[in-house]
Design a protein around this motif. Structure first.
Motif, PDB file in Angstrom:
ATOM      1  N   MET A  15      78.550  43.450  43.231  1.00 11.67           N
ATOM      2  CA  MET A  15      77.396  42.642  43.638  1.00 11.67           C
ATOM      3  C   MET A  15      77.702  41.147  43.716  1.00 11.67           C
ATOM      4  N   THR A  16      78.892  40.742  43.357  1.00 12.62           N
ATOM      5  CA  THR A  16      79.280  39.337  43.529  1.00 12.62           C
ATOM      6  C   THR A  16      80.054  39.136  44.835  1.00 12.62           C
ATOM      7  N   GLY A  17      80.331  40.242  45.525  1.00 11.80           N
ATOM      8  CA  GLY A  17      81.048  40.137  46.791  1.00 11.80           C
ATOM      9  C   GLY A  17      82.540  40.341  46.680  1.00 11.80           C
ATOM     10  N   GLN A  18      83.010  40.752  45.514  1.00 17.31           N
ATOM     11  CA  GLN A  18      84.437  41.025  45.341  1.00 17.31           C
ATOM     12  C   GLN A  18      84.732  42.455  45.813  1.00 17.31           C
ATOM     13  N   ILE A  19      85.783  42.582  46.616  1.00 22.00           N
ATOM     14  CA  ILE A  19      86.174  43.909  47.073  1.00 22.00           C
ATOM     15  C   ILE A  19      86.836  44.634  45.913  1.00 22.00           C
ATOM     16  N   SER A  20      86.273  45.788  45.553  1.00 25.96           N
ATOM     17  CA  SER A  20      86.823  46.560  44.445  1.00 25.96           C
ATOM     18  C   SER A  20      87.634  47.762  44.931  1.00 25.96           C
ATOM     19  N   TYR A  21      87.457  48.140  46.212  1.00 23.77           N
ATOM     20  CA  TYR A  21      88.206  49.287  46.709  1.00 23.77           C
ATOM     21  C   TYR A  21      88.288  49.237  48.237  1.00 23.77           C
ATOM     22  N   LEU A  22      89.463  49.550  48.740  1.00 22.15           N
ATOM     23  CA  LEU A  22      89.710  49.787  50.169  1.00 22.15           C
ATOM     24  C   LEU A  22      90.514  51.074  50.260  1.00 22.15           C
ATOM     25  N   ASN A  23      90.037  52.043  51.031  1.00 19.34           N
ATOM     26  CA  ASN A  23      90.857  53.241  51.185  1.00 19.34           C
ATOM     27  C   ASN A  23      91.976  52.953  52.203  1.00 19.34           C
ATOM     28  N   PRO A  24      92.974  53.822  52.308  1.00 20.38           N
ATOM     29  CA  PRO A  24      94.096  53.573  53.219  1.00 20.38           C
ATOM     30  C   PRO A  24      93.673  53.344  54.671  1.00 20.38           C
ATOM     31  N   GLN A  25      92.632  54.058  55.121  1.00 25.40           N
ATOM     32  CA  GLN A  25      92.170  53.882  56.503  1.00 25.40           C
ATOM     33  C   GLN A  25      91.605  52.469  56.701  1.00 25.40           C
ATOM     34  N   ALA A  26      90.859  51.964  55.725  1.00 23.80           N
ATOM     35  CA  ALA A  26      90.315  50.599  55.805  1.00 23.80           C
ATOM     36  C   ALA A  26      91.458  49.585  55.796  1.00 23.80           C
ATOM     37  N   LYS A  27      92.457  49.808  54.965  1.00 22.50           N
ATOM     38  CA  LYS A  27      93.608  48.900  54.914  1.00 22.50           C
ATOM     39  C   LYS A  27      94.370  48.900  56.239  1.00 22.50           C
ATOM     40  N   ALA A  28      94.491  50.077  56.853  1.00 19.52           N
ATOM     41  CA  ALA A  28      95.215  50.179  58.126  1.00 19.52           C
ATOM     42  C   ALA A  28      94.441  49.507  59.264  1.00 19.52           C
ATOM     43  N   LEU A  29      93.121  49.722  59.306  1.00 24.74           N
ATOM     44  CA  LEU A  29      92.306  49.137  60.380  1.00 24.74           C
ATOM     45  C   LEU A  29      92.087  47.638  60.199  1.00 24.74           C
ATOM     46  N   PHE A  30      91.918  47.220  58.961  1.00 21.29           N
ATOM     47  CA  PHE A  30      91.572  45.823  58.665  1.00 21.29           C
ATOM     48  C   PHE A  30      92.524  45.241  57.616  1.00 21.29           C
ATOM     49  N   PRO A  31      93.789  45.056  57.965  1.00 17.42           N
ATOM     50  CA  PRO A  31      94.750  44.575  56.968  1.00 17.42           C
ATOM     51  C   PRO A  31      94.406  43.187  56.419  1.00 17.42           C
ATOM     52  N   GLU A  32      93.692  42.394  57.183  1.00 18.31           N
ATOM     53  CA  GLU A  32      93.337  41.044  56.745  1.00 18.31           C
ATOM     54  C   GLU A  32      92.156  41.022  55.772  1.00 18.31           C
ATOM     55  N   MET A  33      91.526  42.168  55.555  1.00 10.68           N
ATOM     56  CA  MET A  33      90.335  42.209  54.699  1.00 10.68           C
ATOM     57  C   MET A  33      90.677  41.915  53.238  1.00 10.68           C
ATOM     58  N   GLU A  34      91.826  42.356  52.780  1.00 17.77           N
ATOM     59  CA  GLU A  34      92.186  42.117  51.374  1.00 17.77           C
ATOM     60  C   GLU A  34      92.263  40.618  51.086  1.00 17.77           C
ATOM     61  N   MET A  35      92.758  39.847  52.023  1.00 17.53           N
ATOM     62  CA  MET A  35      92.866  38.390  51.834  1.00 17.53           C
ATOM     63  C   MET A  35      91.546  37.680  52.154  1.00 17.53           C
ATOM     64  N   GLY A  36      90.887  38.124  53.234  1.00 20.53           N
ATOM     65  CA  GLY A  36      89.676  37.442  53.687  1.00 20.53           C
ATOM     66  C   GLY A  36      88.420  37.823  52.938  1.00 20.53           C
ATOM     67  N   GLY A  37      88.441  38.968  52.296  1.00 18.28           N
ATOM     68  CA  GLY A  37      87.283  39.412  51.525  1.00 18.28           C
ATOM     69  C   GLY A  37      86.036  39.595  52.365  1.00 18.28           C
TER      70      GLY A  37
END
Length: 169
Positions: A15-37
């Motif tokens: 609820m603070t907006g921190q990404i707590s989980y990305l599955n492999p498909q999300a990581k593959a489609l959106f590799p920049e999400m881990e850094m950009g949040g």
């Protein structure tokens, strides 16, 4: 482990907006999400969605979003046990392209129908005007032939007057 094998992207936020989980498909489609949040377009408006879901009786929201030239349908779940928001998505790009093409074809058909109706209206008006223009000079001929039919009882004048009257009608 099932989310690891799920073919759709799954992203979970606290609820603070921190990404707590990305599955492999999300990581593959959106590799920049881990850094950009949460600044990533896939998560756009997450706070409003979280508030809406928390304030409603339904723990799920749905939406369609466009990211670049791709479209995604999202199911966004509130997970009260972990106080998180979980995004599930599927690529609906082909469906959206088909929908846009169908809308364009509908608009084109609608315009063609309007054009055709306009042409039909013009032709009807032209035909009315033509009938009027042709009938106007025939009116005295019809009247005269009717008068001749009444007055001329002897042949060949009677058949000539009848021929004129029937031809004018």
């Amino acid at each position: 482990s099932f989310p690891e094998f799920d073919p759709v992207p799954i992203v979970e936020l606290d609820m603070t907006g921190q990404i707590s989980y990305l599955n492999p498909q999300a990581k593959a489609l959106f590799p920049e999400m881990e850094m950009g949040g949460v600044a990533h377009p896939y998560l756009a408006g997450w706070q409003n969605i979280a508030r809406t879901i928390q304030d409603s009786d339904d723990d799920v929201a749905t939406r369609e979003i466009q990211i670049g030239d791709k479209w995604y349908s999202q199911w966004i779940h509130h997970v009260p046990m972990t106080k998180s928001i979980r995004f599930y998505g599927s690529d609906i790009t082909d469906k959206k392209r088909d929908e846009i093409t169908l809308q364009q074809q509908y608009q084109k058909e609608r315009q063609l129908r309007q054009d055709l109706e306009g042409e039909i209206k013009k032709r009807v008006e032209f035909t009315r005007a033509l009938v009027h223009e042709l009938k106007t000079p025939l009116t005295p001929i019809i009247s005269s032939s009717d008068l001749l039919l009444e007055e001329m009882k002897q042949e060949p004048y009677a058949s000539l007057a009848k021929n004129i009257s029937e031809s004018a009608m």
